[in-house]
Motif scaffolding. Structure first.
Motif: not given
Length: 267
Positions: A189-217
């Motif tokens: 069910a959650c994998a199917a939810a990921i298939k529908t993910l379409a948030l990229l065009p809306h990220l500029s609306r995020i108003a709170c302080p935000a921090h992104f973290v990712v593993g190098e590999r």
């Protein structure tokens, strides 16, 4: 420590609060990855409870939370998180999520902006293009045929670096057990939810302080993908955890904590 089962729209959600219960102590809520449970954050609790009360919960269909009936979307996962906050009397808090939890955190910041004070989004992506949708279809079918063992080896390879798996076999087996324990229907069910993910065009609306973290590999939510996401959010920056795969909070816990501590005022 306080544990509760919270009634949400998709069923009961298992939640846990750690840290000193003081009125002046802010809250941070943690959201787990696909095929994991709230214990994936165990290593970060000593750091986080230095400055926060820590709220964790098992995403629906994972850990001790119920598998929801019907379809699940990312907004449903965000609504579950709000229900958990409400059950603990939290008007607003910092939220930190990894992978599926990071997607949930992004949705929270977009659809429930008054409830989110700060956002830490780890090893996630914000949209699922067609080739990736096909990959999720393959994983959904694989666990349907062979259970969670069908994706176990590949998941461990993505999550944890070869060096970590060689040096930390006991922790690697603990992670493997967490994956195996995930209900197949909850994963699907959650994998199917990921298939529908379409948030990229809306990220500029995020108003709170935000921090992104990712593993190098991280081969999926790559540093380049997450840098592009961070650039869409005003004032946000990306921190890269050296040598780590998709679960940097386990794969390189010290590096992960160094990446998040300054943003969380814990350095």
């Amino acid at each position: 420590m306080i544990e509760r089962h919270v009634q949400a729209s998709g069923g009961m959600i298992h939640a846990r609060a750690d840290g000193e219960a003081r009125e002046d102590r802010p809250w941070i809520m943690l959201s787990n990855s696909l095929a994991s449970d709230l214990s994936m954050w165990d290593g970060q609790i000593p750091l986080l409870t230095r400055g926060y009360r820590v709220l964790r919960y098992d995403t629906r269909g994972h850990g001790r939370s119920a598998v929801a009936k019907g379809t699940t979307g990312i907004p449903d996962l965000a609504a579950d998180a709000v229900a958990v906050m409400d059950a603990f009397g939290i008007a607003a808090c910092t939220v930190m999520g990894l992978s599926l939890g990071g997607m949930t955190a992004l949705q929270l910041a977009l659809s429930h902006p008054r409830r989110i004070e700060r956002l830490v989004c780890c090893d996630a992506f914000a949209e699922t293009p067609a080739p990736a949708q096909a990959m999720w279809d393959e994983r959904i079918a694989a666990v349907g045929r062979g259970g969670m063992d069908a994706i176990l080896a590949g998941t461990l390879e993505r999550w944890l670096s070869p060096a970590f798996r060689a040096a930390q076999p006991a922790t690697t087996e603990k992670v493997a057990a967490m994956i195996r324990a995930t209900p197949v229907a909850g994963y699907q069910a959650c994998a199917a939810a990921i298939k529908t993910l379409a948030l990229l065009p809306h990220l500029s609306r995020i108003a709170c302080p935000a921090h992104f973290v990712v593993g190098e590999r991280d081969a999926g939510s790559t540093p380049a993908v997450m840098q592009a996401m961070a650039e869409k959010v005003a004032g946000a920056r990306l921190a890269v955890v050296p040598g780590s795969g998709h679960l940097p909070n386990i794969d390189n816990a010290a590096g992960f904590e160094a990446a998040v501590a300054p943003f969380l005022s814990l350095d």
